[in-house]
Write a protein that holds these residues in place. Structure first.
Motif, PDB file in Angstrom:
ATOM      1  N   ASN A  90     -49.144  20.895  47.686  1.00  0.00           N
ATOM      2  CA  ASN A  90     -49.011  21.941  46.692  1.00  0.00           C
ATOM      3  C   ASN A  90     -49.705  23.184  47.212  1.00  0.00           C
ATOM      4  O   ASN A  90     -50.720  23.091  47.890  1.00  0.00           O
ATOM      5  CB  ASN A  90     -49.617  21.531  45.348  1.00  0.00           C
ATOM      6  N   TYR A  91     -49.165  24.344  46.857  1.00  0.00           N
ATOM      7  CA  TYR A  91     -49.699  25.607  47.325  1.00  0.00           C
ATOM      8  C   TYR A  91     -49.819  26.592  46.184  1.00  0.00           C
ATOM      9  O   TYR A  91     -49.023  26.578  45.242  1.00  0.00           O
ATOM     10  CB  TYR A  91     -48.798  26.225  48.401  1.00  0.00           C
ATOM     11  N   ALA A  92     -50.795  27.453  46.297  1.00  0.00           N
ATOM     12  CA  ALA A  92     -50.863  28.584  45.402  1.00  0.00           C
ATOM     13  C   ALA A  92     -49.679  29.498  45.677  1.00  0.00           C
ATOM     14  O   ALA A  92     -49.223  29.629  46.820  1.00  0.00           O
ATOM     15  CB  ALA A  92     -52.171  29.349  45.599  1.00  0.00           C
ATOM     16  N   SER A 101     -52.514  35.146  62.670  1.00  0.00           N
ATOM     17  CA  SER A 101     -52.564  33.757  62.248  1.00  0.00           C
ATOM     18  C   SER A 101     -53.920  33.152  62.549  1.00  0.00           C
ATOM     19  O   SER A 101     -54.644  33.607  63.436  1.00  0.00           O
ATOM     20  CB  SER A 101     -51.479  32.931  62.954  1.00  0.00           C
ATOM     21  N   LEU A 102     -54.227  32.123  61.811  1.00  0.00           N
ATOM     22  CA  LEU A 102     -55.476  31.415  61.984  1.00  0.00           C
ATOM     23  C   LEU A 102     -55.268  29.983  61.519  1.00  0.00           C
ATOM     24  O   LEU A 102     -54.514  29.742  60.571  1.00  0.00           O
ATOM     25  CB  LEU A 102     -56.572  32.086  61.158  1.00  0.00           C
ATOM     26  N   ARG A 103     -55.919  29.048  62.178  1.00  0.00           N
ATOM     27  CA  ARG A 103     -55.848  27.658  61.754  1.00  0.00           C
ATOM     28  C   ARG A 103     -57.241  27.135  61.454  1.00  0.00           C
ATOM     29  O   ARG A 103     -58.119  27.163  62.316  1.00  0.00           O
ATOM     30  CB  ARG A 103     -55.189  26.765  62.804  1.00  0.00           C
ATOM     31  N   LEU A 104     -57.418  26.666  60.242  1.00  0.00           N
ATOM     32  CA  LEU A 104     -58.674  26.074  59.826  1.00  0.00           C
ATOM     33  C   LEU A 104     -58.601  24.563  59.953  1.00  0.00           C
ATOM     34  O   LEU A 104     -57.559  23.956  59.717  1.00  0.00           O
ATOM     35  CB  LEU A 104     -59.000  26.443  58.380  1.00  0.00           C
ATOM     36  N   SER A 105     -59.717  23.970  60.318  1.00  0.00           N
ATOM     37  CA  SER A 105     -59.818  22.526  60.419  1.00  0.00           C
ATOM     38  C   SER A 105     -61.011  22.052  59.611  1.00  0.00           C
ATOM     39  O   SER A 105     -62.024  22.749  59.507  1.00  0.00           O
ATOM     40  CB  SER A 105     -59.985  22.080  61.875  1.00  0.00           C
ATOM     41  N   CYS A 106     -60.893  20.875  59.061  1.00  0.00           N
ATOM     42  CA  CYS A 106     -61.977  20.257  58.324  1.00  0.00           C
ATOM     43  C   CYS A 106     -61.987  18.779  58.661  1.00  0.00           C
ATOM     44  O   CYS A 106     -61.040  18.059  58.332  1.00  0.00           O
ATOM     45  CB  CYS A 106     -61.809  20.468  56.819  1.00  0.00           C
ATOM     46  N   ALA A 107     -63.035  18.347  59.308  1.00  0.00           N
ATOM     47  CA  ALA A 107     -63.174  16.959  59.712  1.00  0.00           C
ATOM     48  C   ALA A 107     -64.193  16.258  58.836  1.00  0.00           C
ATOM     49  O   ALA A 107     -65.322  16.734  58.688  1.00  0.00           O
ATOM     50  CB  ALA A 107     -63.583  16.876  61.179  1.00  0.00           C
ATOM     51  N   ALA A 108     -63.798  15.146  58.276  1.00  0.00           N
ATOM     52  CA  ALA A 108     -64.683  14.343  57.449  1.00  0.00           C
ATOM     53  C   ALA A 108     -65.303  13.230  58.284  1.00  0.00           C
ATOM     54  O   ALA A 108     -64.633  12.600  59.096  1.00  0.00           O
ATOM     55  CB  ALA A 108     -63.927  13.747  56.267  1.00  0.00           C
ATOM     56  N   SER A 109     -66.566  13.002  58.069  1.00  0.00           N
ATOM     57  CA  SER A 109     -67.260  11.944  58.784  1.00  0.00           C
ATOM     58  C   SER A 109     -68.217  11.238  57.838  1.00  0.00           C
ATOM     59  O   SER A 109     -68.533  11.741  56.761  1.00  0.00           O
ATOM     60  CB  SER A 109     -68.021  12.490  59.991  1.00  0.00           C
ATOM     61  N   PHE A 142     -48.752  29.704  54.398  1.00  0.00           N
ATOM     62  CA  PHE A 142     -49.768  28.711  54.743  1.00  0.00           C
ATOM     63  C   PHE A 142     -49.147  27.327  54.746  1.00  0.00           C
ATOM     64  O   PHE A 142     -48.238  27.029  53.960  1.00  0.00           O
ATOM     65  CB  PHE A 142     -50.919  28.725  53.736  1.00  0.00           C
ATOM     66  N   THR A 143     -49.662  26.477  55.604  1.00  0.00           N
ATOM     67  CA  THR A 143     -49.225  25.096  55.667  1.00  0.00           C
ATOM     68  C   THR A 143     -50.436  24.182  55.768  1.00  0.00           C
ATOM     69  O   THR A 143     -51.270  24.353  56.657  1.00  0.00           O
ATOM     70  CB  THR A 143     -48.306  24.841  56.866  1.00  0.00           C
ATOM     71  N   LEU A 197     -55.366  23.791  57.829  1.00  0.00           N
ATOM     72  CA  LEU A 197     -54.682  24.838  57.098  1.00  0.00           C
ATOM     73  C   LEU A 197     -54.211  25.877  58.098  1.00  0.00           C
ATOM     74  O   LEU A 197     -55.022  26.632  58.640  1.00  0.00           O
ATOM     75  CB  LEU A 197     -55.595  25.483  56.049  1.00  0.00           C
ATOM     76  N   GLN A 198     -52.920  25.885  58.344  1.00  0.00           N
ATOM     77  CA  GLN A 198     -52.324  26.888  59.210  1.00  0.00           C
ATOM     78  C   GLN A 198     -51.986  28.104  58.371  1.00  0.00           C
ATOM     79  O   GLN A 198     -51.212  28.008  57.420  1.00  0.00           O
ATOM     80  CB  GLN A 198     -51.068  26.344  59.887  1.00  0.00           C
ATOM     81  N   MET A 199     -52.544  29.239  58.727  1.00  0.00           N
ATOM     82  CA  MET A 199     -52.365  30.456  57.970  1.00  0.00           C
ATOM     83  C   MET A 199     -51.636  31.477  58.832  1.00  0.00           C
ATOM     84  O   MET A 199     -52.149  31.890  59.873  1.00  0.00           O
ATOM     85  CB  MET A 199     -53.709  31.013  57.498  1.00  0.00           C
ATOM     86  N   ASN A 200     -50.469  31.865  58.393  1.00  0.00           N
ATOM     87  CA  ASN A 200     -49.667  32.850  59.097  1.00  0.00           C
ATOM     88  C   ASN A 200     -49.472  34.083  58.231  1.00  0.00           C
ATOM     89  O   ASN A 200     -49.662  34.048  57.021  1.00  0.00           O
ATOM     90  CB  ASN A 200     -48.301  32.261  59.476  1.00  0.00           C
TER      91      ASN A 200
END
Length: 119
Positions: free
Chosen positions: A58-60, A17-25, A67-68, A80-83
Motif C-alpha cells: 500500500n502507498y500514500a 532517485s534514492l533507495r532506502l534500506s532497513c535491516a532488522a536484526s 516509490f516502490t 524503499l525505492q524512491m524515484n
C-alpha cells in the motif's frame, strides 16, 4: 531484542532517485508488516508505504507511481525505492516493523534517515 538499521538517505536534486534500506536484526522468527513512514518539519508522521509478509503493498497517494516498497524475507530487510523525487519528499524517513510476540505483536522503529531533495 529487535533492531532496525536504516541506510540510504542523503541529499539529491529534484527528479533524482534514492533507495532506502532497513535491516532488522536480533531475535527474529518472522516479521509481519514492514512499513516506511516519514515526517517533515512541522508535520505529523505519515505512512508512506507498507508491505505485508505476503508481499501485499500500500502507498500514500502522494508517492504512488514514484516509490516502490519491497522486502527480502531471507535478509529481514525492507527497501524503499524512491524515484522522481521532489522537494515535498524532504523528510526524515523511518522504518517500522511488527514482529509476532506471544499472541500479539511488537512494533519497532528505526532511528530515521534524512532525505533532502533540493530544487
Amino acid at each position: 531484542q529487535v533492531q532496525l538499521v536504516e541506510s540510504g538517505g542523503g541529499l539529491v536534486q529534484a527528479g533524482g532517485s534514492l533507495r532506502l534500506s532497513c535491516a532488522a536484526s536480533g531475535s527474529i522468527r518472522s516479521i509481519n508488516a514492514m512499513n516506511w513512514y516519514r515526517q517533515a518539519p512541522g508535520k505529523q508522521r505519515e505512512l508512506v508505504a507498507a508491505i505485508t509478509s505476503g508481499g501485499s503493498t500500500n502507498y500514500a497517494d502522494s508517492v504512488k507511481g514514484r516509490f516502490t516498497i519491497s522486502r527480502d524475507n531471507a535478509k529481514n530487510t525492507v527497501y524503499l525505492q524512491m524515484n522522481s523525487l521532489n522537494p515535498e519528499d524532504t523528510a526524515v524517513y523511518y522504518c517500522y516493523a511488527r514482529v509476532p510476540y506471544g499472541g500479539s505483536s511488537v512494533g519497532y522503529w528505526g532511528q530515521g534517515t534524512q532525505v533532502t531533495v533540493s530544487s
